[in-house]
Design a protein around this motif. Structure first.
Motif, PDB file in Angstrom:
ATOM      1  N   ARG A   8      51.109  -1.370   9.832  1.00  0.00           N
ATOM      2  CA  ARG A   8      50.294  -0.307  10.417  1.00  0.00           C
ATOM      3  C   ARG A   8      51.159   0.929  10.679  1.00  0.00           C
ATOM      4  O   ARG A   8      50.720   2.057  10.476  1.00  0.00           O
ATOM      5  CB  ARG A   8      49.646  -0.798  11.705  1.00  0.00           C
ATOM      6  N   SER A   9      52.386   0.686  11.118  1.00  0.00           N
ATOM      7  CA  SER A   9      53.314   1.805  11.317  1.00  0.00           C
ATOM      8  C   SER A   9      53.718   2.418   9.983  1.00  0.00           C
ATOM      9  O   SER A   9      53.874   3.642   9.876  1.00  0.00           O
ATOM     10  CB  SER A   9      54.560   1.327  12.070  1.00  0.00           C
ATOM     11  N   SER A  10      53.899   1.573   8.984  1.00  0.00           N
ATOM     12  CA  SER A  10      54.240   2.089   7.644  1.00  0.00           C
ATOM     13  C   SER A  10      53.152   3.037   7.164  1.00  0.00           C
ATOM     14  O   SER A  10      53.438   4.136   6.669  1.00  0.00           O
ATOM     15  CB  SER A  10      54.399   0.934   6.659  1.00  0.00           C
ATOM     16  N   LEU A  11      51.889   2.611   7.309  1.00  0.00           N
ATOM     17  CA  LEU A  11      50.765   3.444   6.895  1.00  0.00           C
ATOM     18  C   LEU A  11      50.711   4.731   7.724  1.00  0.00           C
ATOM     19  O   LEU A  11      50.506   5.823   7.176  1.00  0.00           O
ATOM     20  CB  LEU A  11      49.459   2.658   7.042  1.00  0.00           C
ATOM     21  N   ARG A  12      50.906   4.606   9.041  1.00  0.00           N
ATOM     22  CA  ARG A  12      50.820   5.790   9.908  1.00  0.00           C
ATOM     23  C   ARG A  12      51.897   6.805   9.567  1.00  0.00           C
ATOM     24  O   ARG A  12      51.634   8.026   9.536  1.00  0.00           O
ATOM     25  CB  ARG A  12      50.938   5.365  11.383  1.00  0.00           C
ATOM     26  N   ASP A  13      53.103   6.330   9.272  1.00  0.00           N
ATOM     27  CA  ASP A  13      54.172   7.250   8.883  1.00  0.00           C
ATOM     28  C   ASP A  13      53.855   7.928   7.561  1.00  0.00           C
ATOM     29  O   ASP A  13      54.116   9.124   7.384  1.00  0.00           O
ATOM     30  CB  ASP A  13      55.508   6.493   8.783  1.00  0.00           C
ATOM     31  N   TRP A  14      53.308   7.153   6.618  1.00  0.00           N
ATOM     32  CA  TRP A  14      52.943   7.740   5.316  1.00  0.00           C
ATOM     33  C   TRP A  14      51.870   8.808   5.498  1.00  0.00           C
ATOM     34  O   TRP A  14      51.935   9.878   4.863  1.00  0.00           O
ATOM     35  CB  TRP A  14      52.441   6.627   4.391  1.00  0.00           C
ATOM     36  N   LEU A  15      50.890   8.538   6.351  1.00  0.00           N
ATOM     37  CA  LEU A  15      49.830   9.511   6.603  1.00  0.00           C
ATOM     38  C   LEU A  15      50.387  10.823   7.137  1.00  0.00           C
ATOM     39  O   LEU A  15      49.922  11.908   6.776  1.00  0.00           O
ATOM     40  CB  LEU A  15      48.821   8.944   7.608  1.00  0.00           C
ATOM     41  N   ALA A  16      51.405  10.714   8.010  1.00  0.00           N
ATOM     42  CA  ALA A  16      51.982  11.918   8.606  1.00  0.00           C
ATOM     43  C   ALA A  16      52.954  12.622   7.665  1.00  0.00           C
ATOM     44  O   ALA A  16      52.939  13.851   7.546  1.00  0.00           O
ATOM     45  CB  ALA A  16      52.695  11.553   9.911  1.00  0.00           C
ATOM     46  N   GLU A  17      53.785  11.846   6.967  1.00  0.00           N
ATOM     47  CA  GLU A  17      54.865  12.441   6.186  1.00  0.00           C
ATOM     48  C   GLU A  17      54.467  12.804   4.759  1.00  0.00           C
ATOM     49  O   GLU A  17      54.946  13.808   4.210  1.00  0.00           O
ATOM     50  CB  GLU A  17      56.056  11.479   6.145  1.00  0.00           C
ATOM     51  N   ALA A  18      53.619  11.999   4.142  1.00  0.00           N
ATOM     52  CA  ALA A  18      53.291  12.205   2.729  1.00  0.00           C
ATOM     53  C   ALA A  18      51.888  12.744   2.503  1.00  0.00           C
ATOM     54  O   ALA A  18      51.654  13.470   1.534  1.00  0.00           O
ATOM     55  CB  ALA A  18      53.462  10.896   1.959  1.00  0.00           C
ATOM     56  N   ALA A  19      50.938  12.382   3.372  1.00  0.00           N
ATOM     57  CA  ALA A  19      49.548  12.767   3.130  1.00  0.00           C
ATOM     58  C   ALA A  19      49.102  13.946   3.966  1.00  0.00           C
ATOM     59  O   ALA A  19      48.090  14.575   3.645  1.00  0.00           O
ATOM     60  CB  ALA A  19      48.628  11.572   3.403  1.00  0.00           C
ATOM     61  N   GLY A  20      49.819  14.265   5.032  1.00  0.00           N
ATOM     62  CA  GLY A  20      49.418  15.380   5.878  1.00  0.00           C
ATOM     63  C   GLY A  20      48.035  15.192   6.466  1.00  0.00           C
ATOM     64  O   GLY A  20      47.257  16.156   6.609  1.00  0.00           O
ATOM     65  N   ALA A  21      47.674  13.965   6.825  1.00  0.00           N
ATOM     66  CA  ALA A  21      46.326  13.671   7.316  1.00  0.00           C
ATOM     67  C   ALA A  21      46.121  14.258   8.713  1.00  0.00           C
ATOM     68  O   ALA A  21      47.034  14.250   9.547  1.00  0.00           O
ATOM     69  CB  ALA A  21      46.113  12.163   7.363  1.00  0.00           C
TER      70      ALA A  21
END
Length: 396
Positions: A329-342
């Motif tokens: 869940r943290s992996s996904l949350r970091d990706w959302l912030a760092e790579a997806a700009g969600a």
């Protein structure tokens, strides 16, 4: 005439209405032939007192004399037998309100608010394991900060989170007792905290895998076992392990998985049913898992029920990995912030978090389903090793 023991059991039963002395201050007061009451007259500290000893004939003459003798003994000791009886009754009453009884009553009154009606035992277990073995048989009115300190000191530093939960549950029990009209020290838990001091325990987050390393791990989950498929779907959806392990075919409608409110973390009233968009990769995992389904559950254990959380964790332990399943869940949350700009509210909703205050939530009537679907599709491309551009999302 005798000065004491004037009455006989047989004669007392035949006496009509009136007052009859047995002697030494004991009287039978008859309202009618069939019934009456026993009264003892004593002088305490210069005051004349009348003490009821029970109804006649429920209390026999012999019992009345026995009670009278006990009361006279208290007078000789300089005590007021009436006040002593009141004190004894209060003590007996307090014993009906032991901590274990109040704790169970408090638990029962809160079951409807708890996840799964509290059947998992998580609310009550800190009390049951760490408080009640030592203080359960203590009248709750007698519990003070020293009792609480001595009870929690063994785990205060070693198991800080558990100790905090136990202290919080005990505080609720004390408030419950106060609502019942019992005299308790509501400040005792905070006083105990001051006596215990600041915990030396350092809270450590569940180890998470860096989002850039997730594709390699996802690719390794390829043998089609229940544990491998469960981990794949856990990664793809970002849900907690409990609703995933208990995923039932009836919860899936097309490309949407609806997790019942009671299966979400926390109180039952904290959130409504939670919808999870299922992208093609997730649907493919679910289709493969259906071959192993038992009683409609997609991830059954070998013997009965569903797989445990430890099943997935042990898989990662055997590979000597630091990360754990919940960490995805943290992996996904970091990706959302760092790579997806969600957007923040969309990213938080993806993890099933409650976003905003009660007023804001009352006016917001969207769960960002389609925005989350687009993000999860992009996440699936990442974890499966595919490339693609970052999707621009418009705030709803």
């Amino acid at each position: 005439m005798r000065t004491s023991n004037r009455l006989s059991a047989k004669g007392a039963a035949t006496l009509g209405p009136g007052k009859y002395a047995d002697g030494a201050g004991l009287w039978l007061v008859k309202e009618e032939t069939a019934r009456g009451k026993w009264v003892l007259r004593v002088t305490v500290h210069g005051r004349r007192r009348e003490m009821g000893l029970g109804a006649f004939p429920a209390v026999s003459l012999a019992e009345a004399r026995k009670h009278a003798d006990a009361a006279r003994a208290k007078v000789r000791a300089g005590l007021d037998p009436i006040k002593e009886r009141q004190r004894e009754r209060r003590e007996a009453s307090r014993n009906l309100h032991l901590l274990k009884d109040v704790a169970l009553d408090a638990f029962e009154s809160r079951k409807a608010e708890l996840k799964g009606d509290g059947k998992a035992g998580r609310w009550f277990s800190p009390l049951e394991r760490h408080i009640l073995p030592k203080l359960g048989k203590v009248p709750i009115a007698d519990i003070d900060q020293v009792d609480i300190r001595d009870c929690l000191a063994p785990i205060w530093h070693a198991k800080a989170a558990t100790a905090e939960k136990a202290l919080g549950r005990l505080s609720i029990c004390l408030k419950h007792a106060a609502a019942l009209g019992l005299q308790v020290d509501l400040q005792a838990p905070e006083k105990a905290r001051a006596l215990l001091g600041r915990s030396r325990h350092r809270v450590e987050n569940i180890p998470a895998m860096p989002w850039k390393d997730v594709p390699a791990f996802y690719a390794s989950l390829s043998n089609g076992t229940v544990a491998h498929m469960a981990l794949r779907l856990l990664i793809l959806t970002g849900v907690r392990s409990s609703p995933l392990r208990f995923l039932h075919e009836s919860q899936i409608d097309g490309d949407v998985w609806t997790i019942p409110a009671e299966a979400m973390k926390g109180r039952r009233d904290a959130t409504a049913d939670f919808r999870v968009p299922l992208v093609p990769e997730a649907l493919a995992v679910i289709e493969a898992a259906q071959a192993h389904a038992r009683d409609g559950f997609l991830f059954p254990s070998v013997r009965k029920g569903v797989i445990s959380d430890a099943t997935m964790a042990r898989l990662m332990e055997r590979r000597e990995m630091d990360a754990r399943p919940h960490g995805f869940r943290s992996s996904l949350r970091d990706w959302l912030a760092e790579a997806a700009g969600a957007p923040h509210e969309v990213a938080e909703t993806m993890l099933g978090h409650v976003v905003g205050g009660s007023v804001e939530r009352a006016y917001r009537h969207t769960d960002f389903l389609e925005q989350r679907r687009a993000l999860l599709a992009r996440w699936a491309q990442h974890v499966t090793g595919q490339s693609g551009r970052v999707v621009e999302l418009v705030r709803a």
